[in-house]
Design a protein around this motif. Structure first.
Motif, PDB file in Angstrom:
ATOM      1  N   MET A   1       0.805  -1.101  -0.013  1.00  0.00           N
ATOM      2  CA  MET A   1       0.090   0.009  -0.065  1.00  0.00           C
ATOM      3  C   MET A   1       0.898   1.337  -0.092  1.00  0.00           C
ATOM      4  O   MET A   1       1.872   1.540   0.839  1.00  0.00           O
ATOM      5  N   GLN A   2       0.630   2.120  -1.034  1.00  0.00           N
ATOM      6  CA  GLN A   2       1.214   3.275  -1.006  1.00  0.00           C
ATOM      7  C   GLN A   2       0.903   4.320  -0.045  1.00  0.00           C
ATOM      8  O   GLN A   2      -0.407   4.610   0.059  1.00  0.00           O
ATOM      9  N   GLN A   3       1.779   5.077   0.773  1.00  0.00           N
ATOM     10  CA  GLN A   3       1.545   6.275   1.646  1.00  0.00           C
ATOM     11  C   GLN A   3       1.448   7.416   0.443  1.00  0.00           C
ATOM     12  O   GLN A   3       2.514   8.195   0.236  1.00  0.00           O
ATOM     13  N   LEU A   4       0.244   7.769   0.262  1.00  0.00           N
ATOM     14  CA  LEU A   4       0.198   8.993  -0.776  1.00  0.00           C
ATOM     15  C   LEU A   4       0.283  10.400   0.098  1.00  0.00           C
ATOM     16  O   LEU A   4      -0.500  10.583   0.966  1.00  0.00           O
ATOM     17  N   ASP A   5       1.461  11.047  -0.213  1.00  0.00           N
ATOM     18  CA  ASP A   5       1.602  12.301   0.522  1.00  0.00           C
ATOM     19  C   ASP A   5       1.013  13.675  -0.294  1.00  0.00           C
ATOM     20  O   ASP A   5       1.518  14.585  -0.167  1.00  0.00           O
ATOM     21  N   PHE A   6      -0.124  13.355  -1.052  1.00  0.00           N
ATOM     22  CA  PHE A   6      -0.700  14.350  -1.607  1.00  0.00           C
ATOM     23  C   PHE A   6      -2.175  14.114  -1.700  1.00  0.00           C
ATOM     24  O   PHE A   6      -2.620  12.845  -1.567  1.00  0.00           O
ATOM     25  N   ALA A   7      -3.019  14.983  -1.950  1.00  0.00           N
ATOM     26  CA  ALA A   7      -4.539  14.831  -2.011  1.00  0.00           C
ATOM     27  C   ALA A   7      -4.681  14.326  -3.507  1.00  0.00           C
ATOM     28  O   ALA A   7      -4.261  15.003  -4.268  1.00  0.00           O
ATOM     29  N   ILE A   8      -5.826  13.557  -3.391  1.00  0.00           N
ATOM     30  CA  ILE A   8      -6.085  12.943  -4.749  1.00  0.00           C
ATOM     31  C   ILE A   8      -7.224  13.718  -5.279  1.00  0.00           C
ATOM     32  O   ILE A   8      -7.989  14.661  -4.666  1.00  0.00           O
ATOM     33  N   ILE A   9      -7.238  13.799  -6.813  1.00  0.00           N
ATOM     34  CA  ILE A   9      -8.449  14.470  -7.477  1.00  0.00           C
ATOM     35  C   ILE A   9      -9.087  13.178  -7.857  1.00  0.00           C
ATOM     36  O   ILE A   9      -8.371  12.387  -8.813  1.00  0.00           O
ATOM     37  N   ASP A  10     -10.154  12.876  -7.839  1.00  0.00           N
ATOM     38  CA  ASP A  10     -11.395  11.731  -8.137  1.00  0.00           C
ATOM     39  C   ASP A  10     -11.792  12.290  -9.260  1.00  0.00           C
ATOM     40  O   ASP A  10     -13.078  13.138  -9.232  1.00  0.00           O
ATOM     41  N   ALA A  11     -11.623  11.724 -10.601  1.00  0.00           N
ATOM     42  CA  ALA A  11     -12.043  12.444 -11.832  1.00  0.00           C
ATOM     43  C   ALA A  11     -13.281  11.876 -11.970  1.00  0.00           C
ATOM     44  O   ALA A  11     -13.963  12.224 -13.397  1.00  0.00           O
ATOM     45  N   HIS A  12     -14.137  11.113 -11.424  1.00  0.00           N
ATOM     46  CA  HIS A  12     -15.298  10.478 -11.762  1.00  0.00           C
ATOM     47  C   HIS A  12     -16.131   9.906 -10.732  1.00  0.00           C
ATOM     48  O   HIS A  12     -16.030   8.817 -10.261  1.00  0.00           O
ATOM     49  N   ILE A  13     -16.985  10.627 -10.100  1.00  0.00           N
ATOM     50  CA  ILE A  13     -18.145  10.201  -9.048  1.00  0.00           C
ATOM     51  C   ILE A  13     -19.664  10.435  -9.606  1.00  0.00           C
ATOM     52  O   ILE A  13     -19.832  11.358 -10.495  1.00  0.00           O
ATOM     53  N   HIS A  14     -20.441   9.980  -9.099  1.00  0.00           N
ATOM     54  CA  HIS A  14     -21.719  10.173  -9.375  1.00  0.00           C
ATOM     55  C   HIS A  14     -22.697  10.549  -8.021  1.00  0.00           C
ATOM     56  O   HIS A  14     -22.372   9.947  -6.973  1.00  0.00           O
ATOM     57  N   GLN A  15     -23.506  11.470  -8.240  1.00  0.00           N
ATOM     58  CA  GLN A  15     -24.082  12.040  -7.114  1.00  0.00           C
ATOM     59  C   GLN A  15     -25.768  11.861  -7.429  1.00  0.00           C
ATOM     60  O   GLN A  15     -25.901  12.423  -8.610  1.00  0.00           O
ATOM     61  N   TRP A  16     -26.515  11.486  -6.595  1.00  0.00           N
ATOM     62  CA  TRP A  16     -27.848  11.446  -6.895  1.00  0.00           C
ATOM     63  C   TRP A  16     -28.822  11.236  -5.768  1.00  0.00           C
ATOM     64  O   TRP A  16     -28.254  10.748  -4.383  1.00  0.00           O
ATOM     65  N   ASN A  17     -29.927  11.355  -5.764  1.00  0.00           N
ATOM     66  CA  ASN A  17     -30.917  11.206  -4.497  1.00  0.00           C
ATOM     67  C   ASN A  17     -32.602  10.976  -5.028  1.00  0.00           C
ATOM     68  O   ASN A  17     -32.958  11.832  -5.486  1.00  0.00           O
ATOM     69  N   PRO A  18     -32.685   9.802  -5.113  1.00  0.00           N
ATOM     70  CA  PRO A  18     -34.173   9.395  -5.723  1.00  0.00           C
ATOM     71  C   PRO A  18     -35.120   9.911  -4.766  1.00  0.00           C
ATOM     72  O   PRO A  18     -36.332   9.997  -5.455  1.00  0.00           O
ATOM     73  N   TYR A  19     -35.091  10.275  -3.503  1.00  0.00           N
ATOM     74  CA  TYR A  19     -36.021  11.073  -2.687  1.00  0.00           C
ATOM     75  C   TYR A  19     -36.632  12.264  -3.077  1.00  0.00           C
ATOM     76  O   TYR A  19     -37.542  12.480  -2.879  1.00  0.00           O
ATOM     77  N   THR A  20     -35.684  13.116  -3.947  1.00  0.00           N
ATOM     78  CA  THR A  20     -35.712  14.266  -4.072  1.00  0.00           C
ATOM     79  C   THR A  20     -35.675  14.873  -5.667  1.00  0.00           C
ATOM     80  O   THR A  20     -35.820  15.942  -5.833  1.00  0.00           O
TER      81      THR A  20
END
Length: 354
Positions: A1-20
């Motif tokens: 496991m690498q010790q990442l000494d920097f903050a990641i950029i996550d280039a692909h997430i999904h957000q949703w809320n079927p209740y609203t």
């Protein structure tokens, strides 16, 4: 496991809320949201088997996934910013897609959760109002970076189709509309199954000045097990899927305007069975399965055109986000010890102009 000494950029997430929101599961959760067992039964009853096979478990369709949920999944890792990629907004015709951009802008992305760096919205270049829709997305959010129009349609008719024709990226009307993406200096996220990679190659060659990113390494459905009717049914069939994918990835990489996302490798449509075994893949299992794909992509794309992305919550059905980052970072270092920060941070920042 690498010790990442920097903050990641996550280039692909999904957000949703079927209740609203007008999510595909909105009616089901309104009726049975307080009864998970019945909700699962209802969703399975009203949705086709190919969709269930793709998502693996129905709670990935029916549960909200919002900034606070993502923060829980990221564990001890630091994330500088994320890119939301369109998630099948139910009112996806015409100008209705603008509402998803407004919805993402309304979510609590802040110092207590995570910073929203970019939005990849959706629109159909075949739409006569396509240029207007691009302008409306831009007006709706200063973080609007580009468009994704999914084109994933498999030769196996029992694998979920995400477009209304098998070669959308070759459609003349689509190509005419696509000119507006180039004119507006926007990016394009391409998602196809590996059997369609030649369509992405043709698109990239026709628009060499447009920045295109191939989502999820091109999703070789059935590579790890049987899906659909006959895809990945035998060891020989799976080997053939791999060889064809390797050849097409190598050709696609010759297009300098194309990047790819190291993501989506644990969606059930690839043939994973972890959700059926009622368990999550370990970090070692993630590494062993993903390494041949990651090493091949890095060999051909190099370390400047590959970006990490989680695709969460879609891959959550098979393993944890921490396991994915642990394993993927180990795989990158095994290929190129100097590439870690480029792939987990710099490349996405450059591609999306974050």
């Amino acid at each position: 496991m690498q010790q990442l000494d920097f903050a990641i950029i996550d280039a692909h997430i999904h957000q949703w809320n079927p209740y609203t929101t007008p999510h595909a599961a909105a009616l089901a959760v309104k009726l049975l949201g307080k009864h998970p067992y019945l909700l699962d039964k209802m969703v399975r009853m009203v949705n086709a088997d190919d969709l269930i096979e793709t998502v693996g478990l129905t709670n990935h369709v029916t549960a909200p996934y919002l900034p606070e949920n993502y923060v829980q999944d990221i564990g001890h890792y630091q994330v500088e910013q994320v890119v939301h990629v369109e998630a099948g907004w139910h009112k996806n015709k015409g100008k209705g897609v603008i509402d998803e951009t407004h919805f993402i802008e309304s979510l609590p992305f802040n110092v207590e959760t995570v910073k929203l760096g970019g939005i990849v919205a959706t629109a159909d270049p075949r739409d006569s109002n396509f240029k207007k829709i691009l302008q409306l997305h831009k007006k709706a959010s200063p973080r609007f970076k580009g468009i994704r129009k999914m084109a994933a349609v498999h030769e196996d008719k029992e694998i979920r189709a995400w477009a209304d024709e098998p070669h959308l990226y070759c459609n003349k009307k689509f190509l005419k509309g696509f000119e507006a993406i180039a004119q507006n200096n926007l990016t394009f996220d391409a998602w196809v199954y590996s059997t369609q990679l030649s369509d992405v190659i043709a698109l990239a060659k026709q628009f060499p000045e447009t920045s295109i990113v191939l989502d999820h390494f091109g999703t070789p459905a059935g590579l790890f097990g049987h899906v659909g009717a006959l895809t990945g049914l035998t060891k020989v069939a799976r080997e053939n899927i791999l060889v064809r994918w390797q050849e097409d990835i190598a050709e696609l990489a010759s297009c300098p305007n194309v990047y790819t996302k190291m993501s989506g490798l644990f969606m059930p449509v690839l043939g994973h069975q972890f959700h059926k075994q009622n368990r999550l893949a370990s970090k070692q299992e993630v590494y062993d399965l993903a390494f041949p794909l990651i090493s091949h992509v890095l060999q051909h794309f190099g370390s400047y055109r590959v970006m990490f992305a989680s695709n969460f919550p879609m891959d959550k059905v098979s393993t944890s986000l921490v396991n994915i980052i642990d394993a993927f970072s180990d795989a990158v270092v095994a290929c190129d010890a100097s590439a870690l920060e480029r792939i987990f941070h710099h490349n996405a920042k450059q591609f999306y102009r974050l």
